[in-house]
Design a protein around this motif. Structure first.
Motif, PDB file in Angstrom:
ATOM      1  N   ILE A  41     -23.737  -3.656  -1.018  1.00 45.48           N
ATOM      2  CA  ILE A  41     -24.198  -2.735   0.034  1.00 45.48           C
ATOM      3  C   ILE A  41     -23.174  -1.627   0.281  1.00 45.48           C
ATOM      4  CG2 ILE A  41     -24.749  -2.558   2.500  1.00 45.48           C
ATOM      5  CD1 ILE A  41     -25.947  -5.435   2.211  1.00 45.48           C
ATOM      6  N   THR A  42     -21.917  -2.004   0.429  1.00 47.57           N
ATOM      7  CA  THR A  42     -20.898  -0.990   0.712  1.00 47.57           C
ATOM      8  C   THR A  42     -20.631  -0.112  -0.509  1.00 47.57           C
ATOM      9  OG1 THR A  42     -19.157  -2.628   0.290  1.00 47.57           O
ATOM     10  CG2 THR A  42     -19.790  -2.254   2.590  1.00 47.57           C
ATOM     11  N   LEU A  43     -20.791  -0.660  -1.707  1.00 46.85           N
ATOM     12  CA  LEU A  43     -20.611   0.157  -2.915  1.00 46.85           C
ATOM     13  C   LEU A  43     -21.745   1.175  -3.040  1.00 46.85           C
ATOM     14  CD1 LEU A  43     -18.877   0.729  -5.344  1.00 46.85           C
ATOM     15  CD2 LEU A  43     -20.084  -1.076  -6.578  1.00 46.85           C
ATOM     16  N   ARG A  44     -22.960   0.766  -2.722  1.00 45.28           N
ATOM     17  CA  ARG A  44     -24.095   1.707  -2.713  1.00 45.28           C
ATOM     18  C   ARG A  44     -23.810   2.865  -1.750  1.00 45.28           C
ATOM     19  NH1 ARG A  44     -29.487   0.374  -3.793  1.00 45.28           N
ATOM     20  NH2 ARG A  44     -29.702  -1.421  -5.134  1.00 45.28           N
ATOM     21  N   ARG A  45     -23.299   2.521  -0.572  1.00 46.15           N
ATOM     22  CA  ARG A  45     -22.987   3.527   0.442  1.00 46.15           C
ATOM     23  C   ARG A  45     -21.889   4.470  -0.036  1.00 46.15           C
ATOM     24  NH1 ARG A  45     -21.771   0.649   5.957  1.00 46.15           N
ATOM     25  NH2 ARG A  45     -19.745   0.794   5.007  1.00 46.15           N
ATOM     26  N   ALA A  46     -20.884   3.925  -0.708  1.00 46.45           N
ATOM     27  CA  ALA A  46     -19.793   4.758  -1.217  1.00 46.45           C
ATOM     28  C   ALA A  46     -20.318   5.760  -2.237  1.00 46.45           C
ATOM     29  CB  ALA A  46     -18.703   3.882  -1.839  1.00 46.45           C
ATOM     30  N   ILE A  47     -21.183   5.303  -3.131  1.00 48.78           N
ATOM     31  CA  ILE A  47     -21.697   6.154  -4.206  1.00 48.78           C
ATOM     32  C   ILE A  47     -22.648   7.233  -3.678  1.00 48.78           C
ATOM     33  CG2 ILE A  47     -23.167   6.166  -6.275  1.00 48.78           C
ATOM     34  CD1 ILE A  47     -22.030   3.295  -6.838  1.00 48.78           C
ATOM     35  N   THR A  48     -23.520   6.873  -2.759  1.00 46.47           N
ATOM     36  CA  THR A  48     -24.560   7.818  -2.324  1.00 46.47           C
ATOM     37  C   THR A  48     -24.249   8.561  -1.030  1.00 46.47           C
ATOM     38  OG1 THR A  48     -25.782   6.067  -1.157  1.00 46.47           O
ATOM     39  CG2 THR A  48     -26.387   6.494  -3.470  1.00 46.47           C
ATOM     40  N   GLU A  49     -23.404   7.966  -0.185  1.00 51.12           N
ATOM     41  CA  GLU A  49     -23.111   8.602   1.099  1.00 51.12           C
ATOM     42  C   GLU A  49     -21.646   8.990   1.261  1.00 51.12           C
ATOM     43  OE1 GLU A  49     -24.754   6.388   4.450  1.00 51.12           O
ATOM     44  OE2 GLU A  49     -26.100   5.377   3.036  1.00 51.12           O
ATOM     45  N   GLY A  50     -20.794   8.522   0.335  1.00 50.83           N
ATOM     46  CA  GLY A  50     -19.376   8.838   0.440  1.00 50.83           C
ATOM     47  C   GLY A  50     -18.695   8.164   1.611  1.00 50.83           C
ATOM     48  N   LEU A  51     -19.126   6.937   1.934  1.00 53.68           N
ATOM     49  CA  LEU A  51     -18.525   6.190   3.038  1.00 53.68           C
ATOM     50  C   LEU A  51     -17.755   4.993   2.484  1.00 53.68           C
ATOM     51  CD1 LEU A  51     -21.559   6.191   5.502  1.00 53.68           C
ATOM     52  CD2 LEU A  51     -19.551   7.699   5.535  1.00 53.68           C
TER      53      LEU A  51
END
Length: 161
Positions: A104-114
């Motif tokens: 979940i957090t990796l998806r967010r890093a890739i698509t949202e830069g968080l």
């Protein structure tokens, strides 16, 4: 008697069977892994070069993907572009676990830069615009780094004297 023979066979091939099943599970998603590799290396998705928000302009001009900053095996590296120098963190298993990433957090890093805690990452981390299939493929390709590290443990390393 036959149960004794089966037990002997299972104890002998058990570890190799586990490894074979792991390889089989990776190969079942071969099309996705190939797409993920293409995205990682060149930034090319199912319909050509992927768009992103923020991030360096040279990345799109050079038609490059994650590998440009994170390295060919996700080992991370120092990136210099003109007068800007920055460090792209490693994407290896130990590094990801150490920093607290999960899917979940990796998806967010890739698509949202968080990052893991929900804070914005550097401007230079592109916010990739990926379809669900492309994102899943990229995540599957990143998992191959985990298998690479796993199998490296079984390959004898040369001793340099």
């Amino acid at each position: 008697m036959w149960t004794t023979e089966i037990t002997k066979i299972c104890s002998t091939v058990g570890p190799w069977l586990t490894v074979s099943l792991a390889l089989l599970s990776v190969s079942c998603g071969l099309d996705n892994v190939a797409l993920g590799k293409r995205i990682y290396q060149s930034g090319e998705g199912t319909k050509g070069y992927l768009s992103y928000q923020q991030g360096p302009d040279w990345l799109a001009l050079a038609k490059r993907g994650c590998q440009a900053c994170h390295g060919p095996a996700g080992q991370g590296r120092v990136v210099r572009a003109g007068t800007v120098t920055g460090t792209a963190p490693p994407l290896t298993p130990d590094a990801m676990v150490e920093r607290g990433y999960d899917e979940i957090t990796l998806r967010r890093a890739i698509t949202e830069g968080l990052d893991v805690s929900g804070r914005p990452m550097s401007y230079y981390m592109p916010r990739w615009q990926l379809s669900e299939r492309e994102l899943q493929a990229l995540l599957q390709y990143l998992e191959t780094f985990w298998f690479t590290d796993f199998f490296r443990a079984f390959v004898p390393q040369p001793i340099i004297v």
